[in-house]
Design a protein around this motif. Structure first.
Motif, PDB file in Angstrom:
ATOM      1  N   ALA A 110      -2.627 -18.992   3.461  1.00 23.72           N
ATOM      2  CA  ALA A 110      -2.358 -18.214   4.661  1.00 23.72           C
ATOM      3  C   ALA A 110      -0.909 -17.752   4.665  1.00 23.72           C
ATOM      4  CB  ALA A 110      -2.656 -19.029   5.915  1.00 23.72           C
ATOM      5  N   ALA A 111      -0.639 -16.786   5.538  1.00 22.02           N
ATOM      6  CA  ALA A 111       0.720 -16.268   5.696  1.00 22.02           C
ATOM      7  C   ALA A 111       0.905 -15.815   7.133  1.00 22.02           C
ATOM      8  CB  ALA A 111       0.974 -15.113   4.727  1.00 22.02           C
ATOM      9  N   ILE A 112       2.127 -15.857   7.629  1.00 23.05           N
ATOM     10  CA  ILE A 112       2.419 -15.416   8.995  1.00 23.05           C
ATOM     11  C   ILE A 112       2.307 -13.896   9.061  1.00 23.05           C
ATOM     12  CG2 ILE A 112       4.157 -15.314  10.819  1.00 23.05           C
ATOM     13  CD1 ILE A 112       5.316 -17.908   9.701  1.00 23.05           C
ATOM     14  N   PRO A 113       1.415 -13.375   9.902  1.00 23.81           N
ATOM     15  CA  PRO A 113       1.212 -11.926   9.935  1.00 23.81           C
ATOM     16  C   PRO A 113       2.360 -11.188  10.620  1.00 23.81           C
ATOM     17  CG  PRO A 113      -0.137 -12.987  11.601  1.00 23.81           C
ATOM     18  CD  PRO A 113       0.505 -14.088  10.817  1.00 23.81           C
ATOM     19  N   LYS A 114       2.662 -10.006  10.098  1.00 29.50           N
ATOM     20  CA  LYS A 114       3.645  -9.120  10.723  1.00 29.50           C
ATOM     21  C   LYS A 114       3.303  -7.685  10.340  1.00 29.50           C
ATOM     22  CE  LYS A 114       7.021  -9.487   6.949  1.00 29.50           C
ATOM     23  NZ  LYS A 114       7.010  -8.057   6.582  1.00 29.50           N
ATOM     24  N   ILE A 115       3.659  -6.742  11.222  1.00 25.52           N
ATOM     25  CA  ILE A 115       3.371  -5.327  10.965  1.00 25.52           C
ATOM     26  C   ILE A 115       4.618  -4.518  11.302  1.00 25.52           C
ATOM     27  CG2 ILE A 115       1.781  -3.417  11.322  1.00 25.52           C
ATOM     28  CD1 ILE A 115      -0.229  -5.343  12.486  1.00 25.52           C
ATOM     29  N   ASP A 116       5.483  -4.341  10.342  1.00 22.82           N
ATOM     30  CA  ASP A 116       6.708  -3.576  10.567  1.00 22.82           C
ATOM     31  C   ASP A 116       6.458  -2.075  10.630  1.00 22.82           C
ATOM     32  OD1 ASP A 116       8.186  -5.886  10.622  1.00 22.82           O
ATOM     33  OD2 ASP A 116       8.737  -5.809   8.501  1.00 22.82           O
ATOM     34  N   THR A 117       5.276  -1.644  10.202  1.00 19.28           N
ATOM     35  CA  THR A 117       4.954  -0.215  10.226  1.00 19.28           C
ATOM     36  C   THR A 117       4.405   0.239  11.577  1.00 19.28           C
ATOM     37  OG1 THR A 117       2.762  -0.730   9.319  1.00 19.28           O
ATOM     38  CG2 THR A 117       4.502  -0.120   7.755  1.00 19.28           C
ATOM     39  N   ALA A 118       4.202  -0.674  12.513  1.00 19.06           N
ATOM     40  CA  ALA A 118       3.619  -0.339  13.809  1.00 19.06           C
ATOM     41  C   ALA A 118       4.535   0.578  14.602  1.00 19.06           C
ATOM     42  CB  ALA A 118       3.327  -1.611  14.598  1.00 19.06           C
ATOM     43  N   GLY A 119       3.943   1.606  15.206  1.00 17.30           N
ATOM     44  CA  GLY A 119       4.683   2.515  16.075  1.00 17.30           C
ATOM     45  C   GLY A 119       5.672   3.410  15.366  1.00 17.30           C
ATOM     46  N   GLU A 161       6.724   0.003  -1.203  1.00 20.16           N
ATOM     47  CA  GLU A 161       6.184  -1.245  -1.739  1.00 20.16           C
ATOM     48  C   GLU A 161       6.533  -2.438  -0.858  1.00 20.16           C
ATOM     49  OE1 GLU A 161       4.024  -3.424  -4.583  1.00 20.16           O
ATOM     50  OE2 GLU A 161       4.326  -1.259  -4.444  1.00 20.16           O
ATOM     51  N   GLU A 162       7.685  -2.375  -0.175  1.00 21.16           N
ATOM     52  CA  GLU A 162       8.112  -3.499   0.648  1.00 21.16           C
ATOM     53  C   GLU A 162       7.226  -3.710   1.872  1.00 21.16           C
ATOM     54  OE1 GLU A 162      10.295   0.185   2.077  1.00 21.16           O
ATOM     55  OE2 GLU A 162       9.671  -0.718   0.176  1.00 21.16           O
ATOM     56  N   HIS A 163       6.388  -2.717   2.203  1.00 24.33           N
ATOM     57  CA  HIS A 163       5.518  -2.820   3.371  1.00 24.33           C
ATOM     58  C   HIS A 163       4.075  -3.171   3.009  1.00 24.33           C
ATOM     59  CE1 HIS A 163       8.508  -1.463   6.218  1.00 24.33           C
ATOM     60  NE2 HIS A 163       8.745  -0.376   5.509  1.00 24.33           N
ATOM     61  N   LYS A 164       3.823  -3.583   1.775  1.00 24.67           N
ATOM     62  CA  LYS A 164       2.449  -3.825   1.348  1.00 24.67           C
ATOM     63  C   LYS A 164       1.791  -4.933   2.169  1.00 24.67           C
ATOM     64  CE  LYS A 164       1.403  -3.362  -2.950  1.00 24.67           C
ATOM     65  NZ  LYS A 164       1.250  -3.575  -4.417  1.00 24.67           N
ATOM     66  N   ASP A 165       2.500  -6.039   2.405  1.00 24.88           N
ATOM     67  CA  ASP A 165       1.922  -7.123   3.214  1.00 24.88           C
ATOM     68  C   ASP A 165       1.658  -6.657   4.642  1.00 24.88           C
ATOM     69  OD1 ASP A 165       2.015  -8.784   1.057  1.00 24.88           O
ATOM     70  OD2 ASP A 165       3.840  -9.826   1.661  1.00 24.88           O
ATOM     71  N   ASP A 166       2.577  -5.845   5.190  1.00 28.78           N
ATOM     72  CA  ASP A 166       2.367  -5.306   6.535  1.00 28.78           C
ATOM     73  C   ASP A 166       1.103  -4.459   6.590  1.00 28.78           C
ATOM     74  OD1 ASP A 166       4.830  -6.426   7.230  1.00 28.78           O
ATOM     75  OD2 ASP A 166       5.905  -4.618   6.649  1.00 28.78           O
ATOM     76  N   LEU A 167       0.868  -3.700   5.534  1.00 34.18           N
ATOM     77  CA  LEU A 167      -0.283  -2.803   5.501  1.00 34.18           C
ATOM     78  C   LEU A 167      -1.594  -3.568   5.347  1.00 34.18           C
ATOM     79  CD1 LEU A 167       1.309  -0.022   3.290  1.00 34.18           C
ATOM     80  CD2 LEU A 167       0.644   0.197   5.688  1.00 34.18           C
ATOM     81  N   VAL A 168      -1.567  -4.704   4.649  1.00 31.69           N
ATOM     82  CA  VAL A 168      -2.764  -5.552   4.581  1.00 31.69           C
ATOM     83  C   VAL A 168      -3.129  -6.045   5.973  1.00 31.69           C
ATOM     84  CG1 VAL A 168      -3.684  -7.748   3.757  1.00 31.69           C
ATOM     85  CG2 VAL A 168      -2.412  -6.278   2.194  1.00 31.69           C
ATOM     86  N   VAL A 169      -2.121  -6.513   6.720  1.00 33.74           N
ATOM     87  CA  VAL A 169      -2.360  -7.011   8.074  1.00 33.74           C
ATOM     88  C   VAL A 169      -2.813  -5.883   8.988  1.00 33.74           C
ATOM     89  CG1 VAL A 169      -1.320  -8.126  10.079  1.00 33.74           C
ATOM     90  CG2 VAL A 169      -0.697  -8.879   7.786  1.00 33.74           C
ATOM     91  N   ALA A 170      -2.175  -4.713   8.886  1.00 35.92           N
ATOM     92  CA  ALA A 170      -2.554  -3.572   9.721  1.00 35.92           C
ATOM     93  C   ALA A 170      -3.994  -3.163   9.457  1.00 35.92           C
ATOM     94  CB  ALA A 170      -1.608  -2.399   9.450  1.00 35.92           C
ATOM     95  N   THR A 171      -4.372  -3.151   8.186  1.00 33.50           N
ATOM     96  CA  THR A 171      -5.753  -2.802   7.820  1.00 33.50           C
ATOM     97  C   THR A 171      -6.732  -3.804   8.408  1.00 33.50           C
ATOM     98  OG1 THR A 171      -4.973  -1.822   5.748  1.00 33.50           O
ATOM     99  CG2 THR A 171      -7.303  -2.362   5.890  1.00 33.50           C
ATOM    100  N   GLY A 186       0.053   1.865  11.603  1.00 34.26           N
ATOM    101  CA  GLY A 186       0.659   2.319  10.359  1.00 34.26           C
ATOM    102  C   GLY A 186      -0.308   2.598   9.223  1.00 34.26           C
ATOM    103  N   THR A 187      -1.579   2.896   9.566  1.00 35.63           N
ATOM    104  CA  THR A 187      -2.532   3.207   8.498  1.00 35.63           C
ATOM    105  C   THR A 187      -3.269   4.494   8.802  1.00 35.63           C
ATOM    106  OG1 THR A 187      -4.295   2.275   7.130  1.00 35.63           O
ATOM    107  CG2 THR A 187      -4.436   1.900   9.496  1.00 35.63           C
ATOM    108  N   SER A 188      -4.037   4.965   7.841  1.00 36.15           N
ATOM    109  CA  SER A 188      -4.666   6.280   7.940  1.00 36.15           C
ATOM    110  C   SER A 188      -5.962   6.227   8.739  1.00 36.15           C
ATOM    111  CB  SER A 188      -4.926   6.831   6.533  1.00 36.15           C
ATOM    112  OG  SER A 188      -5.719   5.933   5.786  1.00 36.15           O
TER     113      SER A 188
END
Length: 523
Positions: free
Chosen positions: A306-315, A92-102, A385-387
């Motif tokens: 708006a929000a500052i984008p980040k993707i902690d799930t990358a790589g 759940e803590e990566h939900k914002d990261d996943l929105v940006v990744a998508t 970090g997405t399918s």
């Protein structure tokens, strides 16, 4: 003006030369490679005289921009939905990261589709494959999500290799004509089915343990808290359909904006504790008019611009699992589902857009480039970090609105790029606004079977087509419908071979007809 016409005239033979220069001027192995693999390309639309062939397609730049916006708004549900599904496995803590990744992978993939293939198709992480990723691979088979992302990464490279070898395009030519025609209609029913459901749609139908689905009744607000959303969706549906009947430009976009503004205004005015448009469906069904009975209910309305984008799930790859059988099973499953699903979507939507010739063939070079983009999109998506990324059937919404060229896909990509910092706003488009558009788009895709012979005289083509038409929405999977219809067609043709021999007919006549969808040379 004369200069422009001369340039346009000079461009046409140049385009034809681009498509066939390797086949007409080369001989031997070079010609064979160009004809039989996936290296044939067509980028003639990248010219200064008529960029993306907008004029040749009979549309305007404004129409293409508007259609791209409609496609994006119809697809935008993937931002919160994909993040929600993937976060079940990733956290759940990566939900914002996943929105940006998508948003990022959808922006890049859609833009590449427009630039390289000149197709009006948007791309994003595929619904169904994200569910397989989470519920089957991670939760059921107990595979770590990092290992599952690695499997998606490998499947993406497998997409790319088979694209270059021409195998993915070969899959298209193996789909019988009746199944191809039923594909568009089947996907249309699929879209309408999604648009009518609670998850991502109007909420008019709900699950039932006895009949599988039923009407979400009663239809009165006093008896069903979901009725407000349902009736507003119906208003959006009627308004959009009326505007389409009057040929109002941008009717789907107007419908989406209309429903969204009402939903946002109601939520801002009353708040989620008293809103009549609370989500999710069902969870709030027993809520009385005095307030909520739980904190799980919410209404769509942006809280931040708006929000500052980040993707902690990358790589987040892990290669320790490669040696196990479960890993390669996941790779093959990801690969085949996307290969067949993309092929089916490509056939259906290109037919809807009229990007076929008199024989029903779609452009070879552009199709190869579309497959290439689909492959690269999956690789990029796994890195973020997405399918699995795939071509979206919701692209038909922009086509219904008049879109015909890659400009539509470019606009979709730009909107997804803008959604990266503005995800808090874009992700709040309510289901009640997009669901009716999916239903309308689904209805419009049934036109592909208008001239098809469903009579007993054509049963060998009609029955496989019907199986495809039926199974796509009922199994909730485009690939399953294609596989079932094609398999049934093959069995029938094999059983008819002895009869054709007795009649002194070619027993392989139907199999030979399959490969007429794509010529060996050119388009």
């Amino acid at each position: 003006m004369e200069t422009d016409r001369e340039a346009a005239t000079a461009m046409e033979p140049m385009e034809e030369e681009t498509k066939t220069e390797h086949t007409e001027r080369s001989s031997g192995w070079r010609a064979w490679v160009w004809e039989n693999t996936g290296v044939a390309y067509d980028v003639a639309h990248l010219n200064r005289a008529d960029p993306f062939f907008v004029k040749r397609s009979g549309v305007t730049w404004w129409t293409e921009i508007r259609a791209g916006t409609v496609t994006f708004l119809t697809m935008s549900f993937i931002l919160p939905v994909n993040a929600l599904i993937m976060s079940i496995a990733i956290g759940e803590e990566h939900k914002d990261d996943l929105v940006v990744a998508t948003a990022v992978v959808s922006a890049v993939s859609s833009a590449l589709m427009g630039l390289l293939a000149n197709y009006p198709f948007g791309l994003a992480p595929g619904m169904g494959m994200n569910a397989y990723f989470v519920f089957t691979v991670v939760l059921q088979k107990q595979v770590e999500w990092q290992d599952a992302l690695t499997a998606v990464f490998f499947s993406g490279w497998l997409f790319l290799i088979t694209t270059i070898l021409g195998l993915r395009r070969f899959v298209l030519s193996c789909i019988p004509r009746g199944v191809q025609l039923a594909l568009s209609a089947g996907i249309g029913l699929f879209l309408a089915f999604i648009g009518a459901q609670p998850g991502g749609g109007m909420g008019i139908i709900v699950g039932d343990p006895v009949t599988l689905v039923r009407l979400n009744e009663p239809l009165t607000v006093e008896g069903n808290y979901d009725a407000s959303k349902m009736w507003l969706s119906v208003v959006v549906l009627i308004l959009t359909a009326t505007m389409l009947a009057l040929k109002v430009p941008g009717a789907p976009l107007v419908g989406i904006v209309f429903g969204t503004l009402i939903a946002w205004a109601e939520c801002w005015a009353r708040g989620p504790s008293a809103s009549a448009l609370d989500y999710p469906f069902g969870e709030c069904a027993d809520v009385s008019q005095t307030g909520l009975n739980g904190t799980e209910c919410f209404c769509y309305a942006p809280e931040r611009v708006a929000a500052i984008p980040k993707i902690d799930t990358a790589g987040a790859f892990a290669f320790d699992f490669i040696q196990k059988k479960e890993f390669w099973v996941a790779v093959i499953t990801f690969y085949f589902n996307d290969m067949i699903g993309c092929a089916g979507t490509l056939i259906a939507v290109t037919r809807k857009a009229g990007i076929v010739d008199a024989q029903g063939r779609i452009p070879k070079g552009r199709t190869n480039m579309a497959f290439l983009v689909d492959s690269v999109g999956t690789i990029i998506g796994s890195c973020l970090g997405t399918s699995t990324v795939t071509t979206y059937v919701e692209s038909a919404s922009g086509i219904v609105d008049g879109g015909r060229t890659g400009v539509v896909a470019l606009v979709v990509g730009i909107w997804f790029a803008l959604a990266v910092p503005f995800a808090p706003v874009i992700s709040q488009i309510p289901d009640l606004a997009t669901g009716p558009i999916l239903v309308i788009v689904g209805a419009s895709m049934l036109t592909t079977i208008e001239g098809f012979d469903w009579g007993s005289s054509n049963i060998e083509e009609a029955l496989p087509a019907f199986i495809t038409l039926m199974l796509i929405p009922l199994t909730f999977n485009i690939a399953y419908g294609i596989i079932a219809g094609t398999f049934f067609w093959i069995i029938i043709q094999i059983l008819l071979m002895p009869v054709r021999l007795v009649k002194k007919e070619d027993p392989f006549v139907k199999f030979k007809e399959l490969f007429c969808v794509f010529p060996r040379v050119g388009v």
